[in-house]
Design a protein around this motif. Structure first.
Motif, PDB file in Angstrom:
ATOM      1  N   SER A 124       0.844  -1.190   0.000  1.00  0.00           N
ATOM      2  CA  SER A 124       0.000   0.000   0.000  1.00  0.00           C
ATOM      3  C   SER A 124       0.877   1.237   0.000  1.00  0.00           C
ATOM      4  O   SER A 124       2.001   1.213   0.513  1.00  0.00           O
ATOM      5  N   ALA A 154       0.185   5.408   0.723  1.00  0.00           N
ATOM      6  CA  ALA A 154      -0.754   6.474   1.056  1.00  0.00           C
ATOM      7  C   ALA A 154      -0.102   7.824   0.834  1.00  0.00           C
ATOM      8  O   ALA A 154       1.039   8.047   1.260  1.00  0.00           O
ATOM      9  N   LYS A 167      -9.148   7.612  -0.972  1.00  0.00           N
ATOM     10  CA  LYS A 167      -8.207   7.431   0.139  1.00  0.00           C
ATOM     11  C   LYS A 167      -6.810   7.927  -0.206  1.00  0.00           C
ATOM     12  O   LYS A 167      -5.887   7.760   0.605  1.00  0.00           O
ATOM     13  N   ASN A 168      -6.654   8.515  -1.396  1.00  0.00           N
ATOM     14  CA  ASN A 168      -5.325   8.982  -1.835  1.00  0.00           C
ATOM     15  C   ASN A 168      -4.296   7.856  -1.723  1.00  0.00           C
ATOM     16  O   ASN A 168      -3.179   8.053  -1.220  1.00  0.00           O
ATOM     17  N   ALA A 169      -4.671   6.675  -2.207  1.00  0.00           N
ATOM     18  CA  ALA A 169      -3.811   5.510  -2.021  1.00  0.00           C
ATOM     19  C   ALA A 169      -3.716   4.680  -3.290  1.00  0.00           C
ATOM     20  O   ALA A 169      -4.641   4.675  -4.115  1.00  0.00           O
TER      21      ALA A 169
END
Length: 123
Positions: A20, A22, A75-77
């Motif tokens: 992930s 972020a 989620k800006n991810a």
């Protein structure tokens, strides 16, 4: 913008991991983003990239069919699902934001970088 990568670890060959990344702000929501990796003694290499809206993806030949990049703009991810891992996939993995909206495979197109997360695949 700051990018925070996570999800690395030690896994046996054939296993899976999900990375992930972020972003600290929405400033990259209109930018393509990508994953690169760097093994000891080797240059940083392209792994996968995704367009600003997720509609276009690019993959290195070495990971096609095994890795999947995705993003969640709410989620800006971004994420990298890695399946059927091989010891050759062992490296530090970095996420990055491109200066463009469409993905490229060129390192110099990516201007913002997160810290690496280590992926180690044992045989």
């Amino acid at each position: 913008v700051q990018l925070q990568a996570s999800g690395g670890g030690l896994v046996q060959a054939g296993g899976s991991l999900r990375l992930s990344c972020a972003a600290s702000s929405r400033t990259v929501s209109n930018n393509a983003m990508g994953w690169f990796r760097q093994a000891p003694g080797k240059e940083r290499e392209f792994v996968a990239a995704i367009s600003w809206n997720g509609g276009i993806t690019n993959y290195a030949d070495s990971v096609k069919g095994r890795f999947t990049i995705s993003r969640d703009r709410t989620k800006n991810a971004i994420y990298l699902q890695m399946n059927n891992l091989d010891p050759e996939d062992t490296a530090a993995y970095y996420c990055a934001a491109s200066q463009w909206a469409v993905p490229s495979t060129t390192l110099r197109d990516f201007r913002s970088w997160g810290q690496g997360t280590q992926v180690t695949v044992s045989s």
